[in-house]
Motif scaffolding. Structure first.
Motif, PDB file in Angstrom:
ATOM      1  N   VAL A 245      -3.226  13.815   1.903  1.00 25.82           N
ATOM      2  CA  VAL A 245      -2.993  12.408   1.573  1.00 25.82           C
ATOM      3  C   VAL A 245      -3.539  11.538   2.696  1.00 25.82           C
ATOM      4  N   THR A 246      -4.521  10.707   2.368  1.00 30.42           N
ATOM      5  CA  THR A 246      -5.094   9.795   3.358  1.00 30.42           C
ATOM      6  C   THR A 246      -4.613   8.382   3.068  1.00 30.42           C
ATOM      7  N   PHE A 247      -3.951   7.792   4.041  1.00 30.89           N
ATOM      8  CA  PHE A 247      -3.507   6.407   3.939  1.00 30.89           C
ATOM      9  C   PHE A 247      -4.556   5.507   4.580  1.00 30.89           C
ATOM     10  N   VAL A 248      -4.955   4.480   3.852  1.00 28.07           N
ATOM     11  CA  VAL A 248      -5.886   3.477   4.372  1.00 28.07           C
ATOM     12  C   VAL A 248      -5.126   2.161   4.469  1.00 28.07           C
ATOM     13  N   ALA A 249      -5.069   1.583   5.656  1.00 25.90           N
ATOM     14  CA  ALA A 249      -4.369   0.307   5.826  1.00 25.90           C
ATOM     15  C   ALA A 249      -5.185  -0.819   5.194  1.00 25.90           C
ATOM     16  N   ALA A 250      -4.526  -1.665   4.441  1.00 24.75           N
ATOM     17  CA  ALA A 250      -5.203  -2.766   3.762  1.00 24.75           C
ATOM     18  C   ALA A 250      -5.902  -3.682   4.761  1.00 24.75           C
ATOM     19  N   ALA A 251      -6.996  -4.295   4.311  1.00 27.36           N
ATOM     20  CA  ALA A 251      -7.701  -5.262   5.137  1.00 27.36           C
ATOM     21  C   ALA A 251      -6.824  -6.483   5.357  1.00 27.36           C
ATOM     22  N   ARG A 252      -7.179  -7.305   6.298  1.00 31.06           N
ATOM     23  CA  ARG A 252      -6.323  -8.410   6.698  1.00 31.06           C
ATOM     24  C   ARG A 252      -6.329  -9.579   5.711  1.00 31.06           C
TER      25      ARG A 252
END
Length: 218
Positions: free
Chosen positions: A26-33
């Motif tokens: 599971v790869t979590f990608v932090a949302a853009a600002r």
């Protein structure tokens, strides 16, 4: 001459040991600002700002390949959905990946909450069970995100990507590592950063992929 052949027990396909092999990645990608880091607000529902869109374009080369994941999810916030769509993930919204319910502090920056209710903010930062804002406590937030992680169906694919608010990524990491709740405040998740955990319910490992190349000198 006799040759001794050991007796081998047939593999039981129902054995828990075999289930252990059904590990997720599971790869979590932090949302853009959606704002500058200093202007981030609790439960921020604003869309991506111009800087966010530009950051997505710069990070696309490294993140677009994650669209090959068998399952693709996102938090319900506008910026999480927009980030996932911009990267070609076409993610499925997951309510369990929503930000922490901050009650009457929703929409405040930390500084604004501190200016209005300094003692309540201090209590909230010190005790993961406290809910001075009337919303969700940190422990419940971490448990909710962790329950989502643990309940990914084993027969629906082994690779997943989830675009989520930085706070959600922090909660997932605290849960996966079985770290003390206070660790949440020591994890810095930047927009469009990616982190991978591998394993299954109750057994998660943090995984670092790739290497940073050092610049060559002339």
């Amino acid at each position: 001459m006799k040759i001794w052949i050991p007796c081998v027990t047939p593999l039981d396909l129902r054995s828990p040991a075999l289930h252990d092999l059904r590990m997720h990645r599971v790869t979590f990608v932090a949302a853009a600002r959606s704002s500058s880091l200093l202007a981030e607000r609790f439960e921020d529902d604003r869309p991506l700002d111009q800087a966010g869109w530009e950051e997505v374009q710069r990070a696309a080369a490294g993140l677009v390949p994650l669209a090959a994941a068998e399952l693709r999810y996102c938090s319900p916030t506008p910026r999480s959905r927009a980030t996932g769509d911009a990267l070609g993930y076409a993610p499925l919204v997951q309510l369990a990946l929503r930000d922490c319910d901050m009650g009457r502090w929703r929409g405040f920056t930390l500084g604004e909450a501190m200016a209005r209710e300094p003692e309540a903010v201090d209590a909230w930062l010190a005790d993961p069970r406290s809910t001075p804002h009337g919303g969700e406590c940190l422990l419940s937030f971490i448990a909710r995100v962790g329950a989502w992680l643990d309940t990914r169906p084993a027969d629906e694919g082994g690779t997943l990507v989830a675009v989520a608010e930085p706070s959600v990524v922090r909660a997932a990491l605290v849960y996966a590592l079985k770290a003390p709740p206070s660790t949440y405040w020591n994890i810095d998740v930047r927009p469009l950063s990616a982190i991978t955990v591998t394993g299954r319910a109750g057994r998660w490992n943090l995984r670092f992929d790739g290497m940073f190349s050092q610049p060559t000198r002339a």
